[in-house]
Design an enzyme around this catalytic site. Structure first.
Site, PDB file in Angstrom:
ATOM      1  N   GLU A  29     -31.347 -54.477  88.677  1.00 24.44           N
ATOM      2  CA  GLU A  29     -30.735 -53.423  87.875  1.00 24.44           C
ATOM      3  C   GLU A  29     -29.527 -53.960  87.101  1.00 24.44           C
ATOM      4  OE1 GLU A  29     -30.305 -50.580  86.493  1.00 24.44           O
ATOM      5  OE2 GLU A  29     -32.322 -49.849  86.873  1.00 24.44           O
ATOM      6  N   GLU A  57     -37.244 -35.826  83.818  1.00 22.65           N
ATOM      7  CA  GLU A  57     -36.503 -36.807  84.609  1.00 22.65           C
ATOM      8  C   GLU A  57     -35.052 -36.362  84.762  1.00 22.65           C
ATOM      9  OE1 GLU A  57     -35.646 -41.607  84.626  1.00 22.65           O
ATOM     10  OE2 GLU A  57     -35.552 -40.534  82.722  1.00 22.65           O
ATOM     11  N   GLU A  90     -36.931 -42.994  91.679  1.00 15.23           N
ATOM     12  CA  GLU A  90     -36.506 -44.331  91.247  1.00 15.23           C
ATOM     13  C   GLU A  90     -35.228 -44.712  91.999  1.00 15.23           C
ATOM     14  OE1 GLU A  90     -36.062 -44.298  87.012  1.00 15.23           O
ATOM     15  OE2 GLU A  90     -38.118 -43.614  86.641  1.00 15.23           O
ATOM     16  N   GLU A 126     -32.251 -46.799  93.682  1.00 17.60           N
ATOM     17  CA  GLU A 126     -31.539 -48.056  93.475  1.00 17.60           C
ATOM     18  C   GLU A 126     -30.706 -48.374  94.712  1.00 17.60           C
ATOM     19  OE1 GLU A 126     -31.033 -47.428  88.631  1.00 17.60           O
ATOM     20  OE2 GLU A 126     -29.337 -47.081  89.976  1.00 17.60           O
ATOM     21  N   GLU A 149     -33.826 -52.133  91.955  1.00 15.51           N
ATOM     22  CA  GLU A 149     -34.590 -50.883  91.884  1.00 15.51           C
ATOM     23  C   GLU A 149     -36.045 -51.166  92.169  1.00 15.51           C
ATOM     24  OE1 GLU A 149     -33.939 -48.233  88.510  1.00 15.51           O
ATOM     25  OE2 GLU A 149     -36.110 -47.911  88.348  1.00 15.51           O
TER      26      GLU A 149
END
Length: 446
Positions: A191, A335, A134, A136, A198
């Site tokens: 974001e 995660e 993920e 950013e 993102e």
């Protein structure tokens, strides 16, 4: 990205049909920078026959000048044609592994090192290590001379949309280009911070996912320029707002079965998942040097801006280092929330995989999950719960790395020594710099 097992002949046919005029041979240095050798299409046979050489002594952390000749071995499954038109013809791309002149894999190649660690995983009975990243990034305006300014492109917030999110068209164009390249984009949104974005893409096995991260960075920067913007993956480019992370969603597979899932287990997690989690907890302070590898990374890992600062895990809240998302079955995953996009993805994944495998091999027991907001717990409460903090500086993280043999082995001797040397130089240069903050605080007072 879907993996296609191209043959050399198929690549030649596609290149001819699509009028590809140049080949970009990409690889990644130890610091995570994308490097490439661009050659005309007339050199295609030489490239595909693994006879393309380059000077390894010119690359950060590779080899000395007296042993500089190295070979680029293209991975044919990474063939793609960049969707943007080039002035002098289309450009094809192949990601390469680095080999020594004697035909052996180069120990300082981050991609090759990750493959080495994956072989260790396979020896333990697992077939693949899956990653869903993920990443950013921030978008900054360029001035009339194409220089980067400190002006963000918008003042939007989490999930905002136009007119607040002035980067929406740029982000949409990035997604379209990624889809042309074969990415399966799962989500894209503004974001929490102004100018921050993102884009999440579907999980893939570790090497493919790392290849995708590197290609993603290139696409984002290229498309942003078309909008007179500069895209940066710097972890904390502006003070007072959230920094950029690259949460890593990880799972181990045995064939088609997710080894982290157990319908009858606590939280429906398997024994393997808890052991892997225990390994991630044990080695967290050491792999932080690899996953957050810049001086600036530690400006993000501070309380108050959503980034984790404490080594703990939870199945519910987002304040610990590791979260267990609610999806189960094939989507069961851990995660890790500390990684930032300045990390070399190949090195980060090698370190995280070895940390987890150490937990599995030694049947480690994970600590109790923490379902309270750690940020509001007192120091005494955290000590009682045996919750400790991540390193507060790159210097402290490097000290932890030097004391962790498992993490040193994850990088291999060559990469470890060159990585630490480069980062010690970075820290030394930072220590000698006098900032505006120091002048504002002390110049008049003292």
């Amino acid at each position: 990205m879907p993996k296609v097992d191209y043959t050399a002949e198929q690549i030649k046919e596609i290149a001819k049909k699509e009028n590809v005029r140049f080949l970009r041979l990409m690889f990644t240095d130890i610091s995570g920078m994308i490097k490439n050798v661009e050659v005309p299409i007339s050199q295609m046979d030489k490239v595909l026959d693994q006879k393309m050489m380059f000077d390894g002594s010119s690359i950060e952390g590779f080899v000395r000048i007296e042993e500089s000749d190295m070979y680029l071995y293209p991975d044919l499954t990474t063939w793609m044609i960049f969707p943007w038109e080039a002035e002098h013809g289309k450009v094809g791309r192949l990601i390469c592994d680095i080999y020594n002149a004697d035909g052996t894999p180069f120990a300082g190649d981050p991609r090759g090192n990750l493959k080495r660690v994956l072989r260790h995983m396979q020896e333990l009975g697992f077939s693949s290590f899956e990653l869903g990243p993920e990443p950013e990034f921030f978008l900054f305006q360029l001035d009339q001379n194409q220089n980067i300014t400190q002006h963000l492109n918008d003042h939007g917030g989490y999930f905002d949309f136009a007119p607040m999110d002035l980067g929406e068209n740029c982000r949409r164009d990035i997604v379209l280009e990624l889809e042309k390249l074969g990415y399966e984009v799962e989500a894209s949104h503004h974001e929490a911070a102004p100018g921050q974005h993102e884009i999440d893409f579907k999980y893939a096995d570790a090497v493919d996912a790392c290849d995708s991260i590197q290609t993603f960075k290139l696409v984002v920067k290229t498309i942003a320029r078309k909008y007179n913007l500069h895209a940066t993956f710097m972890p904390k480019p502006m003070e007072g707002i959230a920094g950029s992370g690259m949460h890593c969603n990880m799972s181990l597979f045995k064939g088609k079965e997710n080894a982290f899932y157990d319908e009858s287990g606590e939280l429906e997690l398997s024994k393997t998942a808890y052991q892997f989690l225990a390994g991630l907890i044990k080695h967290a302070r050491a792999y932080t040097a690899v996953c957050d590898p810049t001086v600036n990374s530690y400006k993000r890992l501070v309380p108050g801006y959503e980034a984790p600062v404490h080594v703990a895990w939870s199945g519910h809240n987002r304040s610990p280092l590791i979260r267990v998302p609610s999806s189960r079955g094939l989507s069961t995953r851990l995660e890790l929330r500390s990684v930032d996009p300045s990390a070399n993805p190949y090195l980060a994944l090698a370190a995280l995989l070895e940390a987890g495998l150490d937990g599995v091999q030694n049947e480690m027991v994970a600590p109790e999950g923490v379902d309270r907001n750690i940020y509001v717990m007192s120091e005494e409460e955290r000590e009682t719960a045996q919750i400790f903090g991540l390193p507060s500086t790159l210097h402290n993280a490097l000290k932890e790395l030097r004391d962790d043999e498992v993490m040193i082995n994850a990088l291999g001797t060559h990469i470890y020594e060159n990585f630490v040397e480069a980062k010690q130089m970075e820290w030394a240069a930072f220590r000698q710099t006098v900032s505006d903050w120091e002048r504002d605080q002390y110049l008049e007072l003292y």
